[in-house]
Motif scaffolding. Structure first.
Motif, PDB file in Angstrom:
ATOM      1  N   ARG A   1       0.834  -1.203   0.000  1.00 61.58           N
ATOM      2  CA  ARG A   1       0.000   0.000   0.000  1.00 61.58           C
ATOM      3  C   ARG A   1       0.869   1.254   0.000  1.00 61.58           C
TER       4      ARG A   1
ATOM      5  N   ARG B   1      -1.989   9.517  -2.585  1.00 62.13           N
ATOM      6  CA  ARG B   1      -3.162   9.217  -3.415  1.00 62.13           C
ATOM      7  C   ARG B   1      -2.924   9.810  -4.809  1.00 62.13           C
TER       8      ARG B   1
ATOM      9  N   ASP C   1      -2.824   3.662  -8.814  1.00 61.11           N
ATOM     10  CA  ASP C   1      -3.957   3.154  -8.041  1.00 61.11           C
ATOM     11  C   ASP C   1      -3.531   2.293  -6.857  1.00 61.11           C
TER      12      ASP C   1
ATOM     13  N   TRP D   1      -2.749   3.155  -3.951  1.00 61.32           N
ATOM     14  CA  TRP D   1      -3.391   3.626  -2.719  1.00 61.32           C
ATOM     15  C   TRP D   1      -4.810   3.087  -2.536  1.00 61.32           C
ATOM     16  N   ARG D   2      -5.394   2.551  -3.605  1.00 61.40           N
ATOM     17  CA  ARG D   2      -6.747   1.989  -3.513  1.00 61.40           C
ATOM     18  C   ARG D   2      -6.758   0.581  -2.908  1.00 61.40           C
TER      19      ARG D   2
ATOM     20  N   ARG E   1      -6.884  -2.254  -0.385  1.00 60.91           N
ATOM     21  CA  ARG E   1      -7.455  -2.291   0.956  1.00 60.91           C
ATOM     22  C   ARG E   1      -6.801  -3.333   1.856  1.00 60.91           C
TER      23      ARG E   1
ATOM     24  N   ASN F   1      -1.477  -1.686  -9.435  1.00 63.73           N
ATOM     25  CA  ASN F   1      -2.834  -2.051  -9.013  1.00 63.73           C
ATOM     26  C   ASN F   1      -3.880  -1.698 -10.069  1.00 63.73           C
ATOM     27  N   ARG F   2      -3.566  -2.057 -11.325  1.00 64.69           N
ATOM     28  CA  ARG F   2      -4.539  -1.862 -12.403  1.00 64.69           C
ATOM     29  C   ARG F   2      -4.730  -3.170 -13.166  1.00 64.69           C
TER      30      ARG F   2
ATOM     31  N   ARG G   1     -10.030   7.193 -18.265  1.00 64.20           N
ATOM     32  CA  ARG G   1      -9.097   7.318 -17.136  1.00 64.20           C
ATOM     33  C   ARG G   1      -7.689   7.659 -17.635  1.00 64.20           C
TER      34      ARG G   1
END
Length: 351
Positions: free
Chosen positions: A35, A39, A44, A46-47, A49, A206-207, A215
């Protein structure tokens, strides 16, 4: 990771074993934590969880592989490495192998951990997206620039001569501020600054489903902005020629111009071309969950929780991947913004 050198057109040279078996691995990139505490608009991570991080017990079984592969340089990337509560212990473990340790960080936690970073790391690379206002807007967290600035000062206070450099990701929000970024790097007393284009199309960061066109267009400069970027690059080259010649700006004029060409290719105005790179033969990436990749962007080769790193890198699938990889024509390579090339001479000597 920014480019270290230049390579020939095709990956057929003496740094690669004829059978594509990895016998030496000069560079190893580790993601201590999956993580991030920023942001950023171009990422991504930071998205995520579900937090994961590498532990001493994760890496200890692979020290023999690291030694046998003669790893000389380990780069802590991610994610934000300093979110890992075991980072100091990881550094102490890996220092037993005699490697150079580099921290690649957003810099928000440099201040509180300046003493341990100065003691355990050989050098630091900070993310710098522009002067204060632009950097803070891109990072998406309050006072990101100010926290970076205070962190660098704290680090210099502990170890004044430690090498701290900057890396800037060029995108819509900062494409007219390259010269201002150089000035910001100097004001922060950083030792150098490098530039690379934002990654828009890969499944990294993270894509897993890749970004939609809409986007991508939020981050990518449009036609007029690319024209202004080209003007900015030419002004940078003209006004900072001495910084380029001295290496303070790490890219040559041609590599700076390549950034604009890459973004023009995204607009379908020119053909995409792969950077010169031999990363899959001289480096590897281990993610926070143990996944092993040949670089940031290509598919996984295996996992260190299933077998030793040396075996992951030389399993049948991994050797076959390297044997078949045609960098100039591979779609992933053609859209890549990053490159790592080590010449035979660089492979033969320590970093």
């Amino acid at each position: 990771m920014s480019s270290l050198a230049t390579m020939p057109e095709r990956p057929a040279f003496s740094t690669m074993a004829p059978d594509h078996v990895i016998r030496t691995l000069p560079v190893l990139v580790l993601f201590p934590h999956n993580r991030c505490n920023c942001r950023c608009v171009m990422c991504d991570i930071w998205r995520i969880r579900q937090a994961r991080h590498l532990t001493v017990s994760d890496l200890e079984p692979h020290l023999d592989s690291i030694r046998r592969l003669q790893v000389r340089w380990i780069v802590f990337s991610g994610g934000e490495p300093q979110l890992n509560p075991d980072l100091d212990s990881l550094c102490e473990l890996l220092r037993e192998t005699g490697v150079r340790l580099t921290l690649l960080t957003a810099g928000l936690l440099l201040g509180p951990h300046a003493a341990s970073v100065a003691r355990l790391m050989d050098d630091v690379i900070v993310s710098l997206d522009g002067p204060c206002e632009i950097h803070n807007r891109i990072r998406g967290v309050p006072r990101a620039f100010e926290r970076l600035e205070s962190g660098v000062k704290a680090l210099r206070g502990v170890r004044s001569q430690m090498q701290v450099t900057a890396r800037c990701t060029v995108q819509r929000a900062n494409c007219q501020a390259l010269r201002a970024t150089v000035h910001a790097a100097k004001a922060l007393r950083l030792d150098s600054v490098s530039f690379l284009a934002a990654d828009l199309t890969s499944q990294a960061f993270n894509r897993p489903e890749r970004w939609s066109s809409d986007r991508q267009n939020e981050v990518a400069p449009d036609c007029k902005e690319v024209e202004r970027l080209e003007e900015e690059i030419e002004s940078l080259i003209a006004e900072h020629g001495q910084d380029i010649r001295s290496g303070y700006i790490r890219e040559s004029p041609e590599k700076l111009r390549r950034i604009a060409r890459h973004l023009r290719a995204h607009l379908s105005q020119v053909l995409t071309t792969a950077p010169r790179c031999n990363a899959p033969w001289v480096s590897a990436v281990i993610e926070a969950d143990g996944t092993v990749r040949p670089c940031f962007f290509h598919r996984a080769l295996g996992n260190i929780h299933d077998r030793p790193l040396l075996e992951v890198l030389n399993c049948e699938e991994a050797v076959g991947f390297r044997e078949r990889l045609d960098i100039p024509n591979n779609p992933t390579c053609r859209s890549c913004v990053c490159s790592l090339y080590l010449s035979p001479e660089q492979v033969a000597v320590s970093f």
